[in-house]
Design a protein around this motif. Sequence first.
Motif, PDB file in Angstrom:
ATOM      1  N   SER A  23       0.829  -1.206   0.000  1.00 25.68           N
ATOM      2  CA  SER A  23       0.000   0.000   0.000  1.00 25.68           C
ATOM      3  C   SER A  23       0.862   1.254   0.000  1.00 25.68           C
ATOM      4  O   SER A  23       1.743   1.416   0.853  1.00 25.68           O
ATOM      5  N   GLN A  24       0.597   2.145  -0.941  1.00 29.32           N
ATOM      6  CA  GLN A  24       1.295   3.432  -0.978  1.00 29.32           C
ATOM      7  C   GLN A  24       1.028   4.219   0.300  1.00 29.32           C
ATOM      8  O   GLN A  24       1.863   4.984   0.756  1.00 29.32           O
ATOM      9  N   ASP A  25      -0.147   4.032   0.883  1.00 26.72           N
ATOM     10  CA  ASP A  25      -0.520   4.775   2.088  1.00 26.72           C
ATOM     11  C   ASP A  25       0.338   4.398   3.298  1.00 26.72           C
ATOM     12  O   ASP A  25       0.450   5.181   4.241  1.00 26.72           O
ATOM     13  N   MET A  26       0.920   3.213   3.279  1.00 20.57           N
ATOM     14  CA  MET A  26       1.721   2.746   4.404  1.00 20.57           C
ATOM     15  C   MET A  26       3.192   3.151   4.291  1.00 20.57           C
ATOM     16  O   MET A  26       3.928   3.106   5.262  1.00 20.57           O
ATOM     17  N   SER A  27       3.624   3.536   3.107  1.00 12.83           N
ATOM     18  CA  SER A  27       5.022   3.860   2.873  1.00 12.83           C
ATOM     19  C   SER A  27       5.341   5.287   3.301  1.00 12.83           C
ATOM     20  O   SER A  27       4.572   6.212   3.053  1.00 12.83           O
ATOM     21  N   LEU A  28       6.482   5.464   3.920  1.00 12.82           N
ATOM     22  CA  LEU A  28       6.968   6.791   4.281  1.00 12.82           C
ATOM     23  C   LEU A  28       8.072   7.249   3.332  1.00 12.82           C
ATOM     24  O   LEU A  28       8.750   8.235   3.596  1.00 12.82           O
ATOM     25  N   LEU A  29       8.236   6.536   2.224  1.00 11.52           N
ATOM     26  CA  LEU A  29       9.341   6.805   1.319  1.00 11.52           C
ATOM     27  C   LEU A  29       9.331   8.244   0.798  1.00 11.52           C
ATOM     28  O   LEU A  29      10.368   8.915   0.799  1.00 11.52           O
ATOM     29  N   THR A  30       8.180   8.739   0.396  1.00 10.27           N
ATOM     30  CA  THR A  30       8.102  10.111  -0.124  1.00 10.27           C
ATOM     31  C   THR A  30       8.516  11.120   0.939  1.00 10.27           C
ATOM     32  O   THR A  30       9.288  12.047   0.659  1.00 10.27           O
ATOM     33  N   GLN A  31       8.047  10.929   2.167  1.00 12.87           N
ATOM     34  CA  GLN A  31       8.403  11.846   3.245  1.00 12.87           C
ATOM     35  C   GLN A  31       9.894  11.779   3.564  1.00 12.87           C
ATOM     36  O   GLN A  31      10.527  12.802   3.837  1.00 12.87           O
ATOM     37  N   VAL A  32      10.456  10.567   3.536  1.00 21.97           N
ATOM     38  CA  VAL A  32      11.892  10.414   3.800  1.00 21.97           C
ATOM     39  C   VAL A  32      12.692  11.116   2.706  1.00 21.97           C
ATOM     40  O   VAL A  32      13.662  11.835   2.996  1.00 21.97           O
ATOM     41  N   LEU A  33      12.299  10.949   1.455  1.00 20.19           N
ATOM     42  CA  LEU A  33      13.004  11.609   0.353  1.00 20.19           C
ATOM     43  C   LEU A  33      12.926  13.122   0.484  1.00 20.19           C
ATOM     44  O   LEU A  33      13.915  13.827   0.257  1.00 20.19           O
ATOM     45  N   GLU A  38      15.585  18.232   1.853  1.00 24.68           N
ATOM     46  CA  GLU A  38      15.616  19.446   2.675  1.00 24.68           C
ATOM     47  C   GLU A  38      17.006  19.704   3.227  1.00 24.68           C
ATOM     48  O   GLU A  38      17.440  20.848   3.352  1.00 24.68           O
ATOM     49  N   PHE A  39      17.730  18.635   3.538  1.00 19.07           N
ATOM     50  CA  PHE A  39      19.071  18.767   4.109  1.00 19.07           C
ATOM     51  C   PHE A  39      20.181  18.510   3.093  1.00 19.07           C
ATOM     52  O   PHE A  39      21.348  18.448   3.454  1.00 19.07           O
ATOM     53  N   GLY A  40      19.817  18.334   1.830  1.00 22.76           N
ATOM     54  CA  GLY A  40      20.823  18.086   0.806  1.00 22.76           C
ATOM     55  C   GLY A  40      21.577  16.788   1.010  1.00 22.76           C
ATOM     56  O   GLY A  40      22.752  16.686   0.662  1.00 22.76           O
ATOM     57  N   ALA A  41      20.912  15.798   1.584  1.00 21.00           N
ATOM     58  CA  ALA A  41      21.565  14.533   1.916  1.00 21.00           C
ATOM     59  C   ALA A  41      21.185  13.445   0.914  1.00 21.00           C
ATOM     60  O   ALA A  41      20.105  13.464   0.332  1.00 21.00           O
ATOM     61  N   LYS A  42      22.089  12.522   0.724  1.00 22.11           N
ATOM     62  CA  LYS A  42      21.851  11.341  -0.110  1.00 22.11           C
ATOM     63  C   LYS A  42      21.954  10.111   0.775  1.00 22.11           C
ATOM     64  O   LYS A  42      22.655  10.099   1.783  1.00 22.11           O
ATOM     65  N   ALA A  43      21.253   9.055   0.375  1.00 19.72           N
ATOM     66  CA  ALA A  43      21.250   7.821   1.172  1.00 19.72           C
ATOM     67  C   ALA A  43      21.240   6.611   0.250  1.00 19.72           C
ATOM     68  O   ALA A  43      20.912   6.716  -0.931  1.00 19.72           O
ATOM     69  N   GLY A  66      19.170  10.926  -7.091  1.00 18.81           N
ATOM     70  CA  GLY A  66      20.582  10.759  -6.746  1.00 18.81           C
ATOM     71  C   GLY A  66      20.882   9.819  -5.602  1.00 18.81           C
ATOM     72  O   GLY A  66      22.026   9.716  -5.162  1.00 18.81           O
ATOM     73  N   HIS A  67      19.877   9.115  -5.124  1.00 15.56           N
ATOM     74  CA  HIS A  67      20.093   8.132  -4.072  1.00 15.56           C
ATOM     75  C   HIS A  67      20.455   6.788  -4.712  1.00 15.56           C
ATOM     76  O   HIS A  67      20.361   6.620  -5.918  1.00 15.56           O
ATOM     77  N   GLU A  68      20.860   5.853  -3.893  1.00 13.74           N
ATOM     78  CA  GLU A  68      21.235   4.527  -4.369  1.00 13.74           C
ATOM     79  C   GLU A  68      20.314   3.483  -3.765  1.00 13.74           C
ATOM     80  O   GLU A  68      19.682   3.730  -2.730  1.00 13.74           O
TER      81      GLU A  68
END
Length: 102
Positions: A23-33, A38-43, A66-68
């Motif tokens: 479920s897309q509703d259960m994922s926090l991926l968009t918020q994490v990205l 916001e902090f210019g960080a890659k993960a 730009g993440h892996e």
Amino acid sequence: MAYPGVAGKIALTIDDAPCHSPSQDMSLLTQVLDLLDEFGAKATFFLCTDYVAGHEGDLRTLLRRGHEIGNHCGADRSYSGDSEQDFEAAFLTSERICDELR
């Protein structure tokens, strides 16, 4: 304490991505990205490939940003009881799924 070649650098990894639900509703991926942006960080996101279905679009978005991604294998479980052949098959299946996203 100083470490040559890594001054001011850290490696940020996120385990068990994208989430344990299709479920897309259960994922926090968009918020994490968004937070990483916001902090210019890659993960590097280590994927439990049993849970990729339904999240392919978000996972391709993270790659474009730009993440892996890395191979966590199919599920978040111990493979220590598996035969070498069973583990290799699970690993290679997961690697194929990661490659298809890249």
